[in-house]
Structures are given as C-alpha cells and as structure tokens.
Scaffold this motif. Structure first.
Motif, short mmCIF file in Angstrom:
data_model
loop_
_atom_site.label_atom_id
_atom_site.label_comp_id
_atom_site.label_asym_id
_atom_site.label_seq_id
_atom_site.Cartn_x
_atom_site.Cartn_y
_atom_site.Cartn_z
N SER A 82 15.35 59.72 63.33
CA SER A 82 13.97 60.17 63.46
C SER A 82 13.43 60.65 62.11
N ALA A 83 14.24 61.43 61.40
CA ALA A 83 13.82 61.92 60.08
C ALA A 83 13.65 60.74 59.12
N ASN A 84 14.55 59.78 59.19
CA ASN A 84 14.47 58.61 58.32
C ASN A 84 13.21 57.80 58.63
N ASP A 85 12.89 57.64 59.92
CA ASP A 85 11.67 56.92 60.31
C ASP A 85 10.43 57.64 59.81
N SER A 86 10.41 58.96 59.91
CA SER A 86 9.26 59.73 59.42
C SER A 86 9.09 59.56 57.92
#
Length: 126
Positions: A82-86
């Motif tokens: 999720s952090a990587n996608d953001s």
C-alpha cells in the motif's frame, strides 16, 4: 488392578464376567446388565469427550501458532504494498505535471519565429 467393565468380542460389547456374576447376586440379570451397560457407556462418553476436547484444543493451538506469524507477515506485506502504491501514485502525478509543463513549453517554442536574424559575427581586428 483396573477391571475392564466392557470387553469387545466379535464387534459387540459384553460385560466382564466377574462383574456380571457379582451383579447377579444384587439384581436380576437383565436389570444388572442394563444398569452396568448404561454406567459403562456414560463413563466411556465422558472419557471420549475429555480426550476429544484435549485433542481439539491441541490441534487449534498448534494451528494458530503456525498461522499467526503467517498472518502477521501478510499484514506487513500488505502495508508495504500500500505504501509502495501511494509512493508510485505520487511519482506518477509529479511526472504528469512535469510532462504538461514541458508540453506547454514546447508549444510556446514552436510558435516562436523560426527565422530570427542571426547577429553577424565579425572576426576581431588583428
């Protein structure tokens, strides 16, 4: 020394002969047999339930001990994804903004006159 109350022969349960003889003295035979069978089956059910409960608890405990670390790892992986996608979404928006600015700058440069007088370059005196 423990006494086997029930003995299994040919797929059927039978009372231990010594207990049966002792009960014959106390009660008529059919009643003694039925009473003893009822007691034996109640005892067996209680033992079976206790063993089953213990086994179920052991299996559940072992299974959860194996699954909890896996679930924690999956949660960490999901958080990282999720952090990587953001982060990628922010980078994509930034690149889109830069692309828009470069496109507008290129359009302005294309509208500029292409034939501008070049200053004459004269060699310096010697």
């Amino acid at each position: 020394m423990p006494v086997n109350i029930l003995k299994q022969t040919d797929g059927s349960w039978q009372l231990s002969r010594t207990i049966e003889i002792k009960l014959q003295r106390l009660l008529p035979q059919p009643e003694a047999r039925n009473a003893l069978l009822a007691i034996a089956f109640l005892i067996e059910d209680n033992v079976t339930d206790g063993i089953t409960d213990t086994l179920v608890e052991a299996v559940v405990t072992k299974t959860l001990a194996c699954l909890v670390p896996i679930a924690n790892s999956l949660a960490t992986l999901a958080f990282f994804a999720s952090a990587n996608d953001s982060n990628r979404a922010d980078n994509t928006l930034t690149l889109q903004s830069i692309t828009d600015k470069l496109t507008s700058s290129a359009k302005i440069l294309n509208m500029a006159p292409t034939s501008t007088p070049m200053p004459s370059v004269t060699p310096p005196p010697r």
